[in-house]
Scaffold this active site. Structure first.
Site, PDB file in Angstrom:
ATOM      1  N   ASP A 213      25.291  33.476   0.556  1.00  0.00           N
ATOM      2  CA  ASP A 213      25.052  32.429   1.234  1.00  0.00           C
ATOM      3  C   ASP A 213      23.938  32.724   2.340  1.00  0.00           C
ATOM      4  O   ASP A 213      23.230  32.139   2.388  1.00  0.00           O
ATOM      5  CB  ASP A 213      26.351  31.724   1.894  1.00  0.00           C
ATOM      6  CG  ASP A 213      26.835  30.629   1.410  1.00  0.00           C
ATOM      7  OD1 ASP A 213      26.767  30.357   0.295  1.00  0.00           O
ATOM      8  OD2 ASP A 213      27.359  29.583   2.153  1.00  0.00           O
TER       9      ASP A 213
ATOM     10  N   ASP B 237      32.372  31.520  -4.604  1.00  0.00           N
ATOM     11  CA  ASP B 237      32.467  30.367  -3.830  1.00  0.00           C
ATOM     12  C   ASP B 237      31.102  29.531  -3.517  1.00  0.00           C
ATOM     13  O   ASP B 237      31.055  29.189  -2.390  1.00  0.00           O
ATOM     14  CB  ASP B 237      33.005  30.915  -2.303  1.00  0.00           C
ATOM     15  CG  ASP B 237      31.836  31.871  -1.732  1.00  0.00           C
ATOM     16  OD1 ASP B 237      31.086  32.173  -2.455  1.00  0.00           O
ATOM     17  OD2 ASP B 237      32.083  32.346  -0.516  1.00  0.00           O
TER      18      ASP B 237
ATOM     19  N   ARG C  60      37.067  35.372   1.974  1.00  0.00           N
ATOM     20  CA  ARG C  60      37.360  35.105   3.479  1.00  0.00           C
ATOM     21  C   ARG C  60      37.455  33.730   3.446  1.00  0.00           C
ATOM     22  O   ARG C  60      38.352  32.819   4.288  1.00  0.00           O
ATOM     23  CB  ARG C  60      36.073  35.539   4.331  1.00  0.00           C
ATOM     24  CG  ARG C  60      36.596  36.399   5.399  1.00  0.00           C
ATOM     25  CD  ARG C  60      35.262  37.144   6.181  1.00  0.00           C
ATOM     26  NE  ARG C  60      35.430  38.606   5.763  1.00  0.00           N
ATOM     27  CZ  ARG C  60      34.366  39.277   6.031  1.00  0.00           C
ATOM     28  NH1 ARG C  60      33.162  38.759   6.614  1.00  0.00           N
ATOM     29  NH2 ARG C  60      34.331  40.663   5.716  1.00  0.00           N
TER      30      ARG C  60
ATOM     31  N   THR D 288      27.741  37.251  -5.623  1.00  0.00           N
ATOM     32  CA  THR D 288      29.011  37.522  -4.593  1.00  0.00           C
ATOM     33  C   THR D 288      30.173  37.695  -5.662  1.00  0.00           C
ATOM     34  O   THR D 288      30.300  36.942  -6.624  1.00  0.00           O
ATOM     35  CB  THR D 288      29.084  36.462  -3.705  1.00  0.00           C
ATOM     36  OG1 THR D 288      30.510  36.562  -3.010  1.00  0.00           O
ATOM     37  CG2 THR D 288      28.902  35.061  -4.163  1.00  0.00           C
TER      38      THR D 288
ATOM     39  N   ASP E 263      32.961  36.525  -4.724  1.00  0.00           N
ATOM     40  CA  ASP E 263      33.977  35.428  -4.154  1.00  0.00           C
ATOM     41  C   ASP E 263      33.882  34.155  -4.995  1.00  0.00           C
ATOM     42  O   ASP E 263      34.860  33.493  -4.774  1.00  0.00           O
ATOM     43  CB  ASP E 263      33.642  35.264  -2.789  1.00  0.00           C
ATOM     44  CG  ASP E 263      34.102  36.238  -1.567  1.00  0.00           C
ATOM     45  OD1 ASP E 263      34.493  37.426  -2.090  1.00  0.00           O
ATOM     46  OD2 ASP E 263      33.577  36.094  -0.432  1.00  0.00           O
TER      47      ASP E 263
ATOM     48  N   GLY F  30      26.020  41.342   0.702  1.00  0.00           N
ATOM     49  CA  GLY F  30      26.795  42.148  -0.241  1.00  0.00           C
ATOM     50  C   GLY F  30      26.336  42.500  -1.496  1.00  0.00           C
ATOM     51  O   GLY F  30      26.171  41.561  -2.012  1.00  0.00           O
TER      52      GLY F  30
ATOM     53  N   ARG G 256      21.263  45.112   6.002  1.00  0.00           N
ATOM     54  CA  ARG G 256      20.900  44.002   6.653  1.00  0.00           C
ATOM     55  C   ARG G 256      19.670  43.832   7.633  1.00  0.00           C
ATOM     56  O   ARG G 256      19.036  44.864   7.641  1.00  0.00           O
ATOM     57  CB  ARG G 256      22.098  44.274   8.147  1.00  0.00           C
ATOM     58  CG  ARG G 256      23.546  44.165   7.616  1.00  0.00           C
ATOM     59  CD  ARG G 256      24.471  44.320   8.904  1.00  0.00           C
ATOM     60  NE  ARG G 256      25.796  44.463   8.226  1.00  0.00           N
ATOM     61  CZ  ARG G 256      26.987  45.026   9.213  1.00  0.00           C
ATOM     62  NH1 ARG G 256      26.481  45.533  10.437  1.00  0.00           N
ATOM     63  NH2 ARG G 256      28.246  44.980   8.557  1.00  0.00           N
TER      64      ARG G 256
END
Lengths: 320, 320, 320, 320
Positions: C104, C131, C173, C127, C129, C12, C73
């Protein structure tokens, strides 16, 4: 000439309602007329939630989204008893005329009040959908369109990175105006509106062709009245096998600091509404046509359906 | 019907020029006509810096500020020899007509080329000042006005914290349009434009009075044609003893991603310009009047001075 | 010391990836090392879609959202044969090390390549996020959080006009970071994150109480990992009978021109990644901790789960 | 433990001051301590313009620029008599401690009050300049830097269209922090700061070289402490003969809705300030270091000069 009027906002809010209410208030005061603000639309009128306004009560609000007067649903207004009570609350305060800023439903409610009680009513079209018959413009439509193209810009960044199809659903249950202008402005490849038929199967074929030729992303703007963004996205994903994402902007489109056009036009409309009401006119809506403020018969306005500008429809086909 | 045309941007840039050039290119291609892009205005024409364009050359530009074609000053264009050379460069490539997007000076230069060589010329008004006679609108004026009110919003935050007078100088050497609409939209207390006389001494007296009554800040918007923001600020500081700050926005007003109005209208103008040019028309400028695209005689356009909209002037007085 | 490296973005996209790639390229060139750009991530590596880069190839991109290198992808990368082919494509061009900017999954894929072939790999956490274990920061998280609070501002306008509950679902998520910081910043009454249990029934009771006391609107920010905004909104509507609206921001959160923090930090990370890779280091990810760039073992980074900052969790309780 | 405290904003305003004041108020109330708001800084304290605050008094302000408490200059505060009077006004209301949010001058004024009267004082660094010793961060610096890069984006559009040199003067009388981070983020070719010497003559030579090689525009960011933008622009224009424009952003940099970082960090600082003050601590300033809230001796903070981060200085050289 009336000596005291009131103003309210009703129904869904739209950016520029504050500018319109401000212009009503300041014009009335400029003309030496008392002006009341009613909170939360018809609900507030029934609850007697209203106050006499001064110039400073509308200071520092022209740049704000939403409506400082508030708005709310009101079931009781749908009954003649409710409307008669509202009328009584106006009479109790010596209020002789009412300016209602809102969409179709709100204007219909105002029309009934006028018929049943004879109190002068002037309406202003406050809705982002730009779907009021007789007017090229409704308060908030320019800000909403700009909010949409900002979102399109952000989606384009990520769509281009990923070679994606983006389906963006925008507001407009009965009208494709927002979809059409934001689609043209955002460089959308496809614009789906309720006023025009479209052939999704053929669109999917075209998309596959375009990707083969190296296109990095495709943008589809859908008016909610033309179909659910989610369903259309799913159809495209299945029929093209392209990576497809759906965005539903939702209520963000109603918010935000109003644009220049929405501030200026809402101000012009507010001024004309106040002047007309003070002079005793009733049952009219003010809008724009051919670049100027025009008055529209309230009855005609709510009973006719506006068509999409054919120039815009044409443009959307030539440029893409 | 012409078989090959060219497009350039010239003079000061404005947001929406890319949308206009894109519409010229795509309309021409849609009509089966060749279209060339000339880089850096007349300078590029003399340097033969031009290329035949395809549809994808104008992809992904509608949202960009500035002009992807570039623009530059060109002294040689002011001589008949220069213009004849430019004409020769067009003829060499089979180019039969030219669309010039720019302000007054650029359109004058185009007019001379047409007179001297007979080549068809169509102009589009690309300037943020909205000062082209015969048109309510010029490409970029809406974006510029929105840029100004964003800046006003930021200044208002800090002005209100400090109880200050803010003087904001905006662009407009001959025209107060930008000052007027951004002043109305920004809730300015005073708007100073070149078209209307004003009495600074009286304004200072009013300001002192307003502060005594508790006003937290005062905003003055000045068109550069009405005086230097710096000097006016100094005068106010001296005569009112109020804490006064001056902001000169400068070239930021010319930049930024174009607004919806500027994208849509520039697209409509570009389409009409291409169609007119292809059909062999010449010496016209396209603009907007009464909400529609209109054609204006190029000569009239550059030789008449546009007046400020009296409705706006009136509005600025009633609402503050 | 390596003589030639390559850089790609994968997974992403996030705002600031361009700044990171730019810093990798310019640092390598500054050090006299060749640098290749690989388009569309691992997919482009397998397709040999790569080019040697010059300084100007990364000019004018620091302000852009998305990634100019593209991302895609790639199923074939999940096989050892695929990775071996990719390795061969690097070797063919004399490329001795690879910098991967992504989340990740992308870093895991890089880790396998390093293990199987021994080629040096350095990762950067791209990212929104935030995270990634071992780092306080990931590229794009600040821009995404600012995009969310802009949307909250617009929703607040309209929520306040209508006396509504607004439920806003944001990305995340596995991580509540975005929900937590945007909720704190946006003045949310409730912030629901996957890391912390919550009691919707009790929340509904509190809401009813707050409305009785006159509260004009309530904002609930939900990380997608804590539940569906749609379902939570429905639950609230049923249990409180309050007018409740749901907004799902979606991919808009990934787009937009990067913020100052994202541009500066992505630049710092890109510089350190290039220097480390050139010096022959491998299997590390660069992140921020305690305000400084730190290197994290790639294995640790992808195998540990980051916790929410307890200071932020505490803050969200005290201030509301 | 104190039973009643007060909070004020003082000096130049900065975005995030409202978030800080809100956190002070809500933390105090959460701890069961009374909290007063003082309007317009020391001026308001002397005028007894203060009120006891409830939680809702700081509702709906976290997103606003400026300071809802106001700020003003105050000559009388510079005298011991003035400060003693202010102290008396605090004592009269049972206020036992004071939190001052502001820049250097404001914190010095607070320090004197503490010395002379013994009343506990805690300070928060509210300034966009990020120049407080002992802290990596001051309230408002992130928003200001983002405001600057938005302006740079707009100038870049027009600079690129015209092949221009743009000189942008940003705030920072003693500190180049804003210039440095916005210059790095905006992709500036040259960043001039008061902390580092520079050679304008050499810069001009480099510029001429770059233009010959085809560069379309050059951006120079100047901290006001490094020289006047106007003078530097004139020097460049004369020595390079390049088309050079100057932009002075001015007070716009102080305004605008605060960024996520400024809202979150101001909230964290406000919470810690309230807790420290309530516990009886005095003569400290809270800031950030290594990503965490730290307390700094008030005396040290105002008597030491902060240096520019060498990592940023280095970065500005490598990437351009």
């Amino acid at each position: 000439m009336l000596k005291s009027i009131a103003v309210m906002t009703s129904g869904g809010d739209s950016p520029g309602m504050n500018a319109a209410a401000r212009a009503v208030v300041r014009t009335a005061l400029y003309e030496g007329v008392k002006v009341w603000g009613i909170r939360d639309g018809y609900h507030g009128l029934l609850e007697e939630d209203m106050f006499e306004m001064e110039s400073k009560d509308v200071g520092d609000i022209i740049q704000r989204g939403g409506t400082f007067l508030g708005t709310a649903r009101c079931k009781r207004w749908k009954t003649p008893e409710g409307r008669m009570l509202g009328y009584q609350h106006l009479v109790d305060r010596g209020i002789q005329g009412l300016c209602v800023i809102g969409g179709d439903g709100s204007l219909r409610g105002a029309s009934l009040l006028s018929k049943e009680t004879g109190i002068p009513i002037v309406g202003l079209p406050g809705t982002i959908d730009n779907d009021v018959w007789g007017s090229d413009y409704t308060i908030g439509c320019d800000t909403a369109a700009n909010t949409i193209i900002d979102a399109i810009n952000k989606l384009r960044d990520t769509a281009s990175a990923h070679r994606r199809v983006i389906v963006m659903e925008v507001m407009g249950r009965n009208s494709g105006w927002l979809a059409l202008v934001s689609g043209i402005s955002g460089g959308a490849e496809y614009i789906l509106v309720p006023e025009e038929p479209f052939d999704l199967e053929k669109i999917c074929e075209d998309m596959k062709e375009a990707y083969k030729k190296g296109k990095r992303y495709i943008l589809v703007v859908v008016a909610e009245g033309a179909g659910s963004g989610q369903e259309i996205g799913q159809y495209i994903a299945e029929h093209t096998k392209l990576d497809t994402r759906v965005s539903v902007l939702g209520h963000i489109q109603r918010g935000g600091s109003p644009s220049v056009i929405d501030r200026v036009r809402a101000s012009q409309l507010g001024e004309q509404a106040a002047l007309a009401l003070i002079s005793g006119l009733s049952d009219i809506v003010f809008g724009f046509s051919k670049g100027r403020v025009v008055s529209i018969d309230l009855h005609d306005s709510v009973n006719n359906k506006k068509k999409l500008d054919p120039d815009y429809l044409h443009l959307s086909k030539v440029l893409f």
